[in-house]
Design an enzyme around this catalytic site. Structure first.
Site, PDB file in Angstrom:
ATOM      1  N   PHE A  28       0.836  -1.206   0.000  1.00 34.50           N
ATOM      2  CA  PHE A  28       0.000   0.000   0.000  1.00 34.50           C
ATOM      3  C   PHE A  28       0.862   1.243   0.000  1.00 34.50           C
ATOM      4  CE2 PHE A  28      -1.591   3.491   2.611  1.00 34.50           C
ATOM      5  CZ  PHE A  28      -2.755   3.826   1.952  1.00 34.50           C
TER       6      PHE A  28
ATOM      7  N   LEU B  45       3.835  -1.054   3.867  1.00 36.58           N
ATOM      8  CA  LEU B  45       3.147   0.235   3.941  1.00 36.58           C
ATOM      9  C   LEU B  45       4.116   1.384   3.693  1.00 36.58           C
ATOM     10  CD1 LEU B  45       1.060  -0.368   7.197  1.00 36.58           C
ATOM     11  CD2 LEU B  45       0.294  -0.691   4.840  1.00 36.58           C
ATOM     12  N   GLU B  46       3.827   2.183   2.674  1.00 37.99           N
ATOM     13  CA  GLU B  46       4.543   3.441   2.477  1.00 37.99           C
ATOM     14  C   GLU B  46       3.530   4.546   2.684  1.00 37.99           C
ATOM     15  OE1 GLU B  46       5.575   6.827   0.251  1.00 37.99           O
ATOM     16  OE2 GLU B  46       5.801   5.282  -1.286  1.00 37.99           O
ATOM     17  N   ALA B  47       3.631   5.203   3.845  1.00 38.09           N
ATOM     18  CA  ALA B  47       2.615   6.161   4.250  1.00 38.09           C
ATOM     19  C   ALA B  47       3.128   7.598   4.096  1.00 38.09           C
ATOM     20  CB  ALA B  47       2.184   5.857   5.682  1.00 38.09           C
TER      21      ALA B  47
END
Length: 500
Positions: A221, A244-246
């Site tokens: 994501f 996760l790359e937020a």
């Protein structure tokens, strides 16, 4: 009363997702809106396709991925024009984004076998009669949930590596850029027509949630920190692993011995490329007192020359219309709390555009410093030395990227940043380097795409031992004798009994 459609905002018409230009409102495409059953059906198809794809082996997959890369390269203008139409991205920025994506496809295809392929692993004396073997097996199906701000580079950073590792991919593009996502999938189908190895499912957040619960082997994501937490919670229901790359709030530090012209150029590029809509974009700058005034002057001069508009400009529109309110709020809050606009300001917000804005003397507890702005704004604050700069840069819970300009201490300062990545005397360059992992820490997420670590994210390590001789120290058997145990004790003391 009929609601007025805001250009760029996705809408539903007759069961289809309609994408429009944020600059002109022109339709970019319409696509079937996936229900939960559609997502599960896509994953079921992908599971069978993944078995076939894995069966091609590394060489077969490398050939197909390089053919896909070739199609994208030959049609780069077509894709760049679509990105410009659908998201408002300037064509030049789109071309650079595609080029970077091509590099990642090529690297993943060429290096997957070396990184993930079967290899022998040395054993130790205790189990010298065994050989060790390691390989990375595909998850089967990987779900990729992509963002709108970099609709080619970012999802390809997951999808190409997952495909190279032997997985099928079900891709949920952002509802703001479904046309670009579908274009990528369709071009892949041209070189892999046999099986639906790479599919797209379209819709809003519910489609992403359905993908998380669909039985995929892993989810990758990219998006906001708030959405990343929801993705992780949904995946936790089935213990589906996530990458996760937020969000980010990256800082640049400018030391006393920095090349100020180069620092200002990189600062403006890092903060305002793609109209500031970059997760690794520079949003905060801490310049040491001795160079602060000269640096700000150069930044204002360079940012003030940028052009804004629909076509042939440096900065295009804000892709997601609701982001304009956040940008406006951050500017207003900074000024109301004592900050100053040395370029732009409230009048810079002219929907669907935001003109370059540079704010100084902004309190560290203001929204413009604490929250992700995602617009062409820069906060430049004065610090007494690099120690204070590092302290301020690390004060936020985000930890994606960062930048340091200087000579004597720059590399040492970059290592002190609490971030997954850092550039020295440049900005954002780690994103394009296919050999380096890309990802963050803290509220910027975890896991890595790109590089060897990126390939390993999409393969499960499988360990195999094989006996090659009779055991001299029979330990893992009920056939061992008291004499065997005595020998084991003696060897343990000889091998491990010393203090160092």
């Amino acid at each position: 009363m009929t609601a007025v459609h805001v250009p760029g905002a996705p809408l539903i018409s007759e069961g289809r997702l309609v994408s429009t230009s944020p600059a002109t409102g022109a339709e970019a495409g319409r696509f079937p809106l996936a229900a939960e059953a559609d997502v599960r059906a896509a994953v079921d198809r992908a599971r069978e396709a993944g078995n076939w794809w894995a069966g091609l082996g590394f060489a077969g997959r490398r050939d197909r991925l390089q053919r896909w890369r070739g199609v994208l390269a030959r049609r780069i203008e077509e894709l760049a024009d679509l990105m410009h139409t659908e998201g408002g991205k300037p064509v030049g920025d789109a071309v650079v984004e595609i080029l970077t994506a091509l590099e990642h496809i090529d690297w993943a295809a060429r290096n997957a076998q070396r990184v993930l392929g079967p290899r022998r692993v040395r054993s130790r004396l205790v189990l010298a009669e065994f050989t060790g073997h390691l390989e990375y097996q595909p998850y089967g199906v990987v779900g990729v949930i992509g963002p709108w701000n970099y609709p080619v580079f970012t999802p390809i950073g997951s999808a190409a590596y997952a495909l190279a590792a032997g997985n099928a991919v079900v891709f949920k593009p952002s509802e703001y850029t479904p046309a670009v996502g579908q274009w990528l999938v369709d071009r892949f189908a041209e070189v892999v027509p046999e099986q639906p190895v790479f599919q797209a499912v379209h819709g809003f957040g519910a489609v992403g949630a359905a993908l998380c619960r669909s039985g995929v082997g892993k989810v990758a994501f990219t998006g906001s920190t708030a959405t990343a937490k929801r993705v992780m919670a949904a995946c936790a229901e089935t213990l589906t692993p996530v990458l996760l790359e937020a969000g980010g709030k990256d800082a640049m530090i400018v030391d006393t011995d920095a090349d100020l012209d180069a620092a200002a150029e990189a600062c403006v590029w890092g903060g305002m490329t793609n109209a500031g809509q970059t997760c690794i974009g520079i949003e905060r700058v801490y310049a040491v007192d001795q160079v602060f005034d000269a640096f700000v002057e150069k930044v204002v001069a360079k940012a003030g020359r940028l052009t804004v508009g629909a076509d042939g400009t440096d900065l295009g529109p804000i892709t997601m219309p609701s982001q304009i309110d956040i940008i406006r709020r951050h500017i207003d809050d900074a000024l109301s709390r004592g900050g100053r606009a040395v370029l732009g300001g409230p009048e810079a917000v002219q929907p669907p555009y935001v003109h370059p804005t540079v704010l100084v003397d902004v309190p560290e507890d203001s929204a413009a410093v604490q929250e992700e702005t995602f617009g062409p704004t820069l906060v430049v604050n004065r610090v007494r030395d690099v120690d204070e700069a590092v302290e301020r840069a690390n004060a936020l819970p985000y930890g994606l990227g960062g930048s340091v300009f200087g000579r004597a201490r720059a590399v040492a300062v970059a290592r002190r940043l609490r971030s997954g990545m850092a550039s020295v005397n440049s900005a954002l360059t780690f994103a394009g380097m296919s050999t380096l992992p890309f990802g963050g820490t803290g509220e910027s997420g975890f896991g890595r795409i790109h590089g060897e670590e990126g390939l390993r994210e999409f393969g499960r390590p499988k360990s195999v031992t094989r006996r090659r001789a009779r055991s001299l120290l029979p330990a893992m058997t009920f056939e061992r004798t008291p004499a065997d145990i005595a020998r084991i004790v003696k060897i343990a003391k000889l091998m491990y009994g010393r203090g160092r």
